[in-house]
Design a protein around this motif. Structure first.
Motif, PDB file in Angstrom:
ATOM      1  N   GLY A  20     -29.483 -13.688  -7.871  1.00  0.00           N
ATOM      2  CA  GLY A  20     -29.793 -13.755  -6.455  1.00  0.00           C
ATOM      3  C   GLY A  20     -30.305 -15.135  -6.129  1.00  0.00           C
ATOM      4  O   GLY A  20     -30.146 -16.082  -6.908  1.00  0.00           O
ATOM      5  N   GLU A  21     -30.927 -15.257  -5.003  1.00  0.00           N
ATOM      6  CA  GLU A  21     -31.469 -16.548  -4.612  1.00  0.00           C
ATOM      7  C   GLU A  21     -32.526 -17.024  -5.599  1.00  0.00           C
ATOM      8  O   GLU A  21     -32.719 -18.214  -5.784  1.00  0.00           O
ATOM      9  CB  GLU A  21     -32.070 -16.451  -3.218  1.00  0.00           C
ATOM     10  CG  GLU A  21     -31.029 -16.304  -2.135  1.00  0.00           C
ATOM     11  CD  GLU A  21     -31.652 -16.250  -0.762  1.00  0.00           C
ATOM     12  OE1 GLU A  21     -32.743 -16.817  -0.576  1.00  0.00           O
ATOM     13  OE2 GLU A  21     -31.046 -15.643   0.115  1.00  0.00           O
ATOM     14  N   ALA A  22     -33.218 -16.068  -6.226  1.00  0.00           N
ATOM     15  CA  ALA A  22     -34.285 -16.422  -7.156  1.00  0.00           C
ATOM     16  C   ALA A  22     -33.747 -16.779  -8.541  1.00  0.00           C
ATOM     17  O   ALA A  22     -34.487 -17.262  -9.381  1.00  0.00           O
ATOM     18  CB  ALA A  22     -35.283 -15.280  -7.264  1.00  0.00           C
ATOM     19  N   GLY A  23     -32.473 -16.502  -8.824  1.00  0.00           N
ATOM     20  CA  GLY A  23     -31.908 -16.787 -10.137  1.00  0.00           C
ATOM     21  C   GLY A  23     -32.431 -15.818 -11.186  1.00  0.00           C
ATOM     22  O   GLY A  23     -32.773 -14.685 -10.888  1.00  0.00           O
ATOM     23  N   LYS A  24     -32.509 -16.254 -12.418  1.00  0.00           N
ATOM     24  CA  LYS A  24     -33.016 -15.419 -13.500  1.00  0.00           C
ATOM     25  C   LYS A  24     -34.519 -15.273 -13.336  1.00  0.00           C
ATOM     26  O   LYS A  24     -35.243 -16.254 -13.273  1.00  0.00           O
ATOM     27  CB  LYS A  24     -32.649 -16.021 -14.848  1.00  0.00           C
ATOM     28  CG  LYS A  24     -31.148 -16.035 -15.055  1.00  0.00           C
ATOM     29  CD  LYS A  24     -30.776 -16.626 -16.376  1.00  0.00           C
ATOM     30  CE  LYS A  24     -29.262 -16.617 -16.515  1.00  0.00           C
ATOM     31  NZ  LYS A  24     -28.819 -17.220 -17.752  1.00  0.00           N
ATOM     32  N   THR A  25     -34.977 -14.033 -13.278  1.00  0.00           N
ATOM     33  CA  THR A  25     -36.370 -13.755 -12.918  1.00  0.00           C
ATOM     34  C   THR A  25     -37.235 -13.342 -14.097  1.00  0.00           C
ATOM     35  O   THR A  25     -38.390 -12.982 -13.916  1.00  0.00           O
ATOM     36  CB  THR A  25     -36.420 -12.649 -11.851  1.00  0.00           C
ATOM     37  OG1 THR A  25     -35.707 -11.508 -12.345  1.00  0.00           O
ATOM     38  CG2 THR A  25     -35.794 -13.125 -10.552  1.00  0.00           C
ATOM     39  N   GLY A  26     -36.695 -13.379 -15.306  1.00  0.00           N
ATOM     40  CA  GLY A  26     -37.445 -12.941 -16.475  1.00  0.00           C
ATOM     41  C   GLY A  26     -38.688 -13.752 -16.774  1.00  0.00           C
ATOM     42  O   GLY A  26     -39.630 -13.242 -17.377  1.00  0.00           O
ATOM     43  N   ASP A  27     -38.712 -14.989 -16.354  1.00  0.00           N
ATOM     44  CA  ASP A  27     -39.896 -15.805 -16.650  1.00  0.00           C
ATOM     45  C   ASP A  27     -41.050 -15.516 -15.689  1.00  0.00           C
ATOM     46  O   ASP A  27     -42.112 -16.107 -15.794  1.00  0.00           O
ATOM     47  CB  ASP A  27     -39.559 -17.293 -16.675  1.00  0.00           C
ATOM     48  CG  ASP A  27     -39.009 -17.811 -15.364  1.00  0.00           C
ATOM     49  OD1 ASP A  27     -38.734 -16.998 -14.458  1.00  0.00           O
ATOM     50  OD2 ASP A  27     -38.844 -19.035 -15.243  1.00  0.00           O
ATOM     51  N   TRP A  28     -40.870 -14.574 -14.778  1.00  0.00           N
ATOM     52  CA  TRP A  28     -41.953 -14.155 -13.886  1.00  0.00           C
ATOM     53  C   TRP A  28     -42.942 -13.243 -14.587  1.00  0.00           C
ATOM     54  O   TRP A  28     -44.080 -13.121 -14.182  1.00  0.00           O
ATOM     55  CB  TRP A  28     -41.407 -13.393 -12.687  1.00  0.00           C
ATOM     56  CG  TRP A  28     -40.580 -14.186 -11.745  1.00  0.00           C
ATOM     57  CD1 TRP A  28     -40.186 -15.497 -11.865  1.00  0.00           C
ATOM     58  CD2 TRP A  28     -40.029 -13.717 -10.520  1.00  0.00           C
ATOM     59  NE1 TRP A  28     -39.422 -15.864 -10.789  1.00  0.00           N
ATOM     60  CE2 TRP A  28     -39.305 -14.788  -9.946  1.00  0.00           C
ATOM     61  CE3 TRP A  28     -40.060 -12.508  -9.857  1.00  0.00           C
ATOM     62  CZ2 TRP A  28     -38.633 -14.670  -8.730  1.00  0.00           C
ATOM     63  CZ3 TRP A  28     -39.391 -12.398  -8.660  1.00  0.00           C
ATOM     64  CH2 TRP A  28     -38.698 -13.457  -8.100  1.00  0.00           C
ATOM     65  N   ARG A  29     -42.486 -12.553 -15.631  1.00  0.00           N
ATOM     66  CA  ARG A  29     -43.312 -11.481 -16.209  1.00  0.00           C
ATOM     67  C   ARG A  29     -44.448 -12.023 -17.065  1.00  0.00           C
ATOM     68  O   ARG A  29     -44.352 -13.072 -17.682  1.00  0.00           O
ATOM     69  CB  ARG A  29     -42.456 -10.503 -16.998  1.00  0.00           C
ATOM     70  CG  ARG A  29     -41.880 -11.044 -18.258  1.00  0.00           C
ATOM     71  CD  ARG A  29     -41.064  -9.972 -19.011  1.00  0.00           C
ATOM     72  NE  ARG A  29     -40.483 -10.583 -20.177  1.00  0.00           N
ATOM     73  CZ  ARG A  29     -39.354 -11.272 -20.169  1.00  0.00           C
ATOM     74  NH1 ARG A  29     -38.662 -11.403 -19.068  1.00  0.00           N
ATOM     75  NH2 ARG A  29     -38.912 -11.835 -21.274  1.00  0.00           N
ATOM     76  N   CYS A  71     -35.647  -9.068 -16.509  1.00  0.00           N
ATOM     77  CA  CYS A  71     -36.766  -8.121 -16.510  1.00  0.00           C
ATOM     78  C   CYS A  71     -38.025  -8.817 -16.000  1.00  0.00           C
ATOM     79  O   CYS A  71     -38.417  -9.867 -16.510  1.00  0.00           O
ATOM     80  CB  CYS A  71     -37.006  -7.598 -17.922  1.00  0.00           C
ATOM     81  SG  CYS A  71     -38.484  -6.585 -18.071  1.00  0.00           S
ATOM     82  N   LYS A  72     -38.664  -8.212 -15.004  1.00  0.00           N
ATOM     83  CA  LYS A  72     -39.873  -8.806 -14.425  1.00  0.00           C
ATOM     84  C   LYS A  72     -41.147  -8.266 -15.064  1.00  0.00           C
ATOM     85  O   LYS A  72     -42.237  -8.648 -14.676  1.00  0.00           O
ATOM     86  CB  LYS A  72     -39.896  -8.570 -12.919  1.00  0.00           C
ATOM     87  CG  LYS A  72     -38.786  -9.299 -12.199  1.00  0.00           C
ATOM     88  CD  LYS A  72     -38.874  -9.098 -10.704  1.00  0.00           C
ATOM     89  CE  LYS A  72     -37.668  -9.652 -10.023  1.00  0.00           C
ATOM     90  NZ  LYS A  72     -36.762  -8.626  -9.556  1.00  0.00           N
ATOM     91  N   GLY A  73     -41.008  -7.306 -16.007  1.00  0.00           N
ATOM     92  CA  GLY A  73     -42.174  -6.800 -16.726  1.00  0.00           C
ATOM     93  C   GLY A  73     -43.030  -5.833 -15.936  1.00  0.00           C
ATOM     94  O   GLY A  73     -44.234  -5.770 -16.157  1.00  0.00           O
TER      95      GLY A  73
END
Length: 97
Positions: A20-29, A71-73
Motif C-alpha cells: 500500500g502507500e505505507a509499503g512493507k509495514t513489518g518494521d512497525w512492530r 506483520c505489524k505485531g
C-alpha cells in the motif's frame, strides 16, 4: 425468504498482504509472533490465527508461516490460538526469544 423463517448465511472475508502507500509495514512492530509448530493443531486445521489476522499475513497451508515483512505485531493471532502455539516475543527479529 418466507415470512417467519430465518435463513442461515455464512459470511467470510479473506485479505491478502499487499503493498500500500505505507509499503512493507513489518518494521512497525515491537513484538514478533513465533509459531510453535508442534503445538499448532495442524490435524484439526483450526486456522483461527489465519482467520483473525487483520493483515492477512498468515498462510493457510501447514506448516503455518507469517509474512514478517507485513506483520505489524498486533498479537491477535496469539490471542485467538486455542493451543497457545503462537508466542509474541519482544523485538522485530523472531530469533530474539
Amino acid at each position: 425468504m418466507k415470512e417467519g423463517k430465518v435463513q442461515d448465511f455464512v459470511i467470510t472475508a479473506v485479505s491478502k498482504p499487499s503493498k500500500g502507500e505505507a509499503g512493507k509495514t513489518g518494521d512497525w512492530r515491537s513484538q514478533t509472533p513465533v509459531i510453535d509448530q508442534d503445538k499448532c493443531s495442524q490435524k484439526e486445521s483450526c486456522l483461527l490465527c489465519w482467520l483473525y489476522c487483520p493483515d492477512g499475513v498468515i498462510t493457510r497451508e501447514f506448516p503455518l508461516e507469517i509474512d514478517l515483512e507485513y506483520c505489524k505485531g498486533c498479537g491477535i493471532c496469539a490471542q485467538e490460538c486455542p493451543r497457545k502455539a503462537i508466542l509474541m516475543v519482544d523485538g522485530r527479529d523472531p530469533s530474539c526469544q
